[in-house]
Design a protein around this motif. Sequence first.
Motif, PDB file in Angstrom:
ATOM      1  N   ILE A  82      57.382  37.393  18.067  1.00 13.59           N
ATOM      2  CA  ILE A  82      57.045  36.070  17.819  1.00 13.59           C
ATOM      3  C   ILE A  82      55.917  35.720  19.025  1.00 13.59           C
ATOM      4  O   ILE A  82      55.211  34.820  19.005  1.00 13.59           O
ATOM      5  CB  ILE A  82      58.331  35.269  18.114  1.00 13.59           C
ATOM      6  CG1 ILE A  82      57.987  33.697  17.685  1.00 13.59           C
ATOM      7  CG2 ILE A  82      59.082  35.156  19.469  1.00 13.59           C
ATOM      8  CD1 ILE A  82      59.201  32.724  17.531  1.00 13.59           C
ATOM      9  N   GLY A  83      56.001  36.229  20.276  1.00 12.67           N
ATOM     10  CA  GLY A  83      55.226  35.939  21.208  1.00 12.67           C
ATOM     11  C   GLY A  83      53.740  36.286  21.236  1.00 12.67           C
ATOM     12  O   GLY A  83      52.775  35.851  21.713  1.00 12.67           O
ATOM     13  N   LEU A  85      52.306  35.401  18.240  1.00 14.42           N
ATOM     14  CA  LEU A  85      51.689  34.385  17.154  1.00 14.42           C
ATOM     15  C   LEU A  85      50.946  32.968  17.985  1.00 14.42           C
ATOM     16  O   LEU A  85      51.539  32.386  18.851  1.00 14.42           O
ATOM     17  CB  LEU A  85      52.974  33.788  16.387  1.00 14.42           C
ATOM     18  CG  LEU A  85      53.633  34.575  15.486  1.00 14.42           C
ATOM     19  CD1 LEU A  85      54.616  33.678  14.363  1.00 14.42           C
ATOM     20  CD2 LEU A  85      52.704  35.627  14.532  1.00 14.42           C
ATOM     21  N   LEU A  86      50.132  32.686  17.290  1.00 14.45           N
ATOM     22  CA  LEU A  86      49.464  31.410  17.632  1.00 14.45           C
ATOM     23  C   LEU A  86      49.086  30.652  16.234  1.00 14.45           C
ATOM     24  O   LEU A  86      49.033  31.309  15.453  1.00 14.45           O
ATOM     25  CB  LEU A  86      48.048  31.715  18.495  1.00 14.45           C
ATOM     26  CG  LEU A  86      48.022  32.241  19.789  1.00 14.45           C
ATOM     27  CD1 LEU A  86      46.608  32.595  20.433  1.00 14.45           C
ATOM     28  CD2 LEU A  86      48.647  31.170  20.939  1.00 14.45           C
ATOM     29  N   HIS A  87      49.220  29.445  16.335  1.00 12.08           N
ATOM     30  CA  HIS A  87      48.883  28.548  15.424  1.00 12.08           C
ATOM     31  C   HIS A  87      47.486  28.186  15.450  1.00 12.08           C
ATOM     32  O   HIS A  87      46.919  27.743  16.068  1.00 12.08           O
ATOM     33  CB  HIS A  87      49.614  27.167  15.456  1.00 12.08           C
ATOM     34  CG  HIS A  87      49.811  26.518  14.231  1.00 12.08           C
ATOM     35  ND1 HIS A  87      50.884  25.502  14.028  1.00 12.08           N
ATOM     36  CD2 HIS A  87      49.500  26.866  12.765  1.00 12.08           C
ATOM     37  CE1 HIS A  87      50.697  25.005  12.829  1.00 12.08           C
ATOM     38  NE2 HIS A  87      49.965  25.899  12.158  1.00 12.08           N
ATOM     39  N   GLY A  88      46.738  28.656  14.056  1.00 11.92           N
ATOM     40  CA  GLY A  88      45.368  28.613  13.895  1.00 11.92           C
ATOM     41  C   GLY A  88      44.882  27.331  13.471  1.00 11.92           C
ATOM     42  O   GLY A  88      44.082  26.579  14.317  1.00 11.92           O
ATOM     43  N   ARG A 150      48.094  37.963  17.583  1.00 11.74           N
ATOM     44  CA  ARG A 150      47.343  38.700  18.517  1.00 11.74           C
ATOM     45  C   ARG A 150      47.508  39.967  18.523  1.00 11.74           C
ATOM     46  O   ARG A 150      48.623  40.470  18.755  1.00 11.74           O
ATOM     47  CB  ARG A 150      47.463  38.292  19.920  1.00 11.74           C
ATOM     48  CG  ARG A 150      47.115  36.851  20.065  1.00 11.74           C
ATOM     49  CD  ARG A 150      47.282  36.122  21.644  1.00 11.74           C
ATOM     50  NE  ARG A 150      48.864  36.132  21.815  1.00 11.74           N
ATOM     51  CZ  ARG A 150      49.173  36.650  22.965  1.00 11.74           C
ATOM     52  NH1 ARG A 150      48.652  36.817  23.877  1.00 11.74           N
ATOM     53  NH2 ARG A 150      50.570  36.378  23.174  1.00 11.74           N
TER      54      ARG A 150
ATOM     55  N   ASN B  41      60.011  28.619  18.977  1.00 12.97           N
ATOM     56  CA  ASN B  41      59.508  29.669  19.548  1.00 12.97           C
ATOM     57  C   ASN B  41      59.444  29.405  21.036  1.00 12.97           C
ATOM     58  O   ASN B  41      59.204  28.553  21.607  1.00 12.97           O
ATOM     59  CB  ASN B  41      57.960  29.633  19.171  1.00 12.97           C
ATOM     60  CG  ASN B  41      57.349  30.806  19.836  1.00 12.97           C
ATOM     61  OD1 ASN B  41      57.787  31.586  20.695  1.00 12.97           O
ATOM     62  ND2 ASN B  41      55.993  31.226  18.890  1.00 12.97           N
ATOM     63  N   ILE B  43      58.269  30.536  23.351  1.00 13.68           N
ATOM     64  CA  ILE B  43      56.816  30.460  24.136  1.00 13.68           C
ATOM     65  C   ILE B  43      56.313  28.946  24.566  1.00 13.68           C
ATOM     66  O   ILE B  43      55.448  28.647  25.484  1.00 13.68           O
ATOM     67  CB  ILE B  43      55.672  31.080  23.345  1.00 13.68           C
ATOM     68  CG1 ILE B  43      54.688  31.830  24.351  1.00 13.68           C
ATOM     69  CG2 ILE B  43      55.043  29.989  22.430  1.00 13.68           C
ATOM     70  CD1 ILE B  43      53.730  32.752  23.509  1.00 13.68           C
ATOM     71  N   PHE B  49      59.163  33.835  29.444  1.00 11.94           N
ATOM     72  CA  PHE B  49      58.815  34.550  28.340  1.00 11.94           C
ATOM     73  C   PHE B  49      57.346  34.502  28.039  1.00 11.94           C
ATOM     74  O   PHE B  49      56.729  35.311  27.409  1.00 11.94           O
ATOM     75  CB  PHE B  49      59.476  33.912  27.154  1.00 11.94           C
ATOM     76  CG  PHE B  49      59.282  34.437  25.541  1.00 11.94           C
ATOM     77  CD1 PHE B  49      60.214  35.605  25.148  1.00 11.94           C
ATOM     78  CD2 PHE B  49      58.194  34.039  24.914  1.00 11.94           C
ATOM     79  CE1 PHE B  49      59.719  35.952  23.931  1.00 11.94           C
ATOM     80  CE2 PHE B  49      57.957  34.476  23.543  1.00 11.94           C
ATOM     81  CZ  PHE B  49      58.825  35.423  23.000  1.00 11.94           C
ATOM     82  N   ALA B  53      54.329  37.199  27.580  1.00  7.09           N
ATOM     83  CA  ALA B  53      53.636  37.358  26.242  1.00  7.09           C
ATOM     84  C   ALA B  53      52.288  37.357  26.708  1.00  7.09           C
ATOM     85  O   ALA B  53      51.326  37.181  25.677  1.00  7.09           O
ATOM     86  CB  ALA B  53      54.218  36.346  25.370  1.00  7.09           C
ATOM     87  N   PHE B  59      53.277  26.560  26.876  1.00  4.46           N
ATOM     88  CA  PHE B  59      52.330  25.590  26.263  1.00  4.46           C
ATOM     89  C   PHE B  59      52.806  24.905  25.021  1.00  4.46           C
ATOM     90  O   PHE B  59      53.740  24.902  24.526  1.00  4.46           O
ATOM     91  CB  PHE B  59      50.868  26.167  26.200  1.00  4.46           C
ATOM     92  CG  PHE B  59      50.945  27.355  24.636  1.00  4.46           C
ATOM     93  CD1 PHE B  59      51.641  28.631  25.269  1.00  4.46           C
ATOM     94  CD2 PHE B  59      50.930  26.915  23.570  1.00  4.46           C
ATOM     95  CE1 PHE B  59      51.674  29.681  24.391  1.00  4.46           C
ATOM     96  CE2 PHE B  59      51.060  28.013  22.539  1.00  4.46           C
ATOM     97  CZ  PHE B  59      51.299  29.310  22.786  1.00  4.46           C
ATOM     98  N   ARG B  88      42.003  22.435  13.195  1.00  6.94           N
ATOM     99  CA  ARG B  88      41.933  23.659  13.653  1.00  6.94           C
ATOM    100  C   ARG B  88      42.452  23.677  15.368  1.00  6.94           C
ATOM    101  O   ARG B  88      41.813  22.665  15.971  1.00  6.94           O
ATOM    102  CB  ARG B  88      40.429  24.329  13.871  1.00  6.94           C
ATOM    103  CG  ARG B  88      40.374  25.744  14.200  1.00  6.94           C
ATOM    104  CD  ARG B  88      38.991  26.360  13.821  1.00  6.94           C
ATOM    105  NE  ARG B  88      38.061  25.719  15.065  1.00  6.94           N
ATOM    106  CZ  ARG B  88      38.110  26.327  16.321  1.00  6.94           C
ATOM    107  NH1 ARG B  88      38.625  27.559  16.503  1.00  6.94           N
ATOM    108  NH2 ARG B  88      37.271  25.973  17.052  1.00  6.94           N
ATOM    109  N   PHE B  89      43.228  24.503  15.648  1.00  9.13           N
ATOM    110  CA  PHE B  89      43.755  24.306  17.213  1.00  9.13           C
ATOM    111  C   PHE B  89      42.933  25.316  18.076  1.00  9.13           C
ATOM    112  O   PHE B  89      42.461  26.277  17.927  1.00  9.13           O
ATOM    113  CB  PHE B  89      45.130  25.077  17.106  1.00  9.13           C
ATOM    114  CG  PHE B  89      46.293  24.204  16.292  1.00  9.13           C
ATOM    115  CD1 PHE B  89      46.811  23.054  16.750  1.00  9.13           C
ATOM    116  CD2 PHE B  89      46.552  24.797  15.080  1.00  9.13           C
ATOM    117  CE1 PHE B  89      47.370  22.088  15.744  1.00  9.13           C
ATOM    118  CE2 PHE B  89      47.438  24.007  14.214  1.00  9.13           C
ATOM    119  CZ  PHE B  89      47.766  22.656  14.567  1.00  9.13           C
TER     120      PHE B  89
END
Lengths: 151, 147
Positions: A82-83, A85-88, A150, B41, B43, B49, B53, B59, B88-89
Amino acid sequence: MPIQINTAVKSKEYPPYSVTVERGKIKEFARAIGDLSPFYLDDEVAKAGPWGDIIAPPTFPITFRDEQADTGALLRDLGVEIGRLLHGEQEFEHFKPIRPGRTYLCRRRITDIYEKAGKSGPMAFVVQEATVTDSDNDIVAVMRQTTVVRL
Amino acid sequence: MKYAKVYAEDVQVGSEMPPLAKSPIQQIQLTRYAGASGDFNPIHQDAAFAKAAGMGDVFAHGMLSMGFVAQSVTDWLGVGSVRKIGVRFAAIVRLGDVVTCRGKVVAKRPPKNGDGTYLVDLDLWAENQKGEKVITGKAVAVLPSRT
């Protein structure tokens, strides 16, 4: 050394799942964003409003999760943690208001997976689409999501 | 906040959305958003964590910022007006960041087939306190006509 993801799940369709929208969940979601519109929060005001009841905010369908088709399932399918992943990107299309007490059917599938070099290294882009229908079988909303891995 | 009905005649191409400046991002809001959205998540919750990562620190959920952007549209044009919204982020939103949502009308499409509503196309963006864009996006809003 970049990791490999399992691209064989491209075009995978997840088992359809149903969600029933709880009144309190709509309010909790709006408050978490800090959106205090009475059309999300106030039963009395909303009753006299255009929908006769509260409705959900535009991004609320993101809460329509299921263990068989959620981020955990995606991670297992791709073989990543999970670490990474980013939301695009994210898109919602709305056709009918989402109302408390209603049960909706969600059909989610992976529509594309592609890789390209990002600013900070190689990335994979996983595109998913989920269609939300109501008990009349009308499409209520469509969600499109791009998840960045990533590598 | 404004809940009065906005009509198609009230906005023109080039009309600017009133900026929506949100409160500084606090950990508690990320925790509330996790519970409300179901996105747990770590993160967004656990600094150790996030650091492991490679993200430095926790964030904000992109979806929280998108929620702000959607609010900026509905505060202006009304709850229920959003027909489509896509973003879009562009950059990470960190603890303490102040997100301000902005937008403008780029097109207004007249009613079709006797349907009395206009479709209004918006360009949207959100920036942090340094003026960096954290979100770019577009929306389509449905607005009734006065006539």
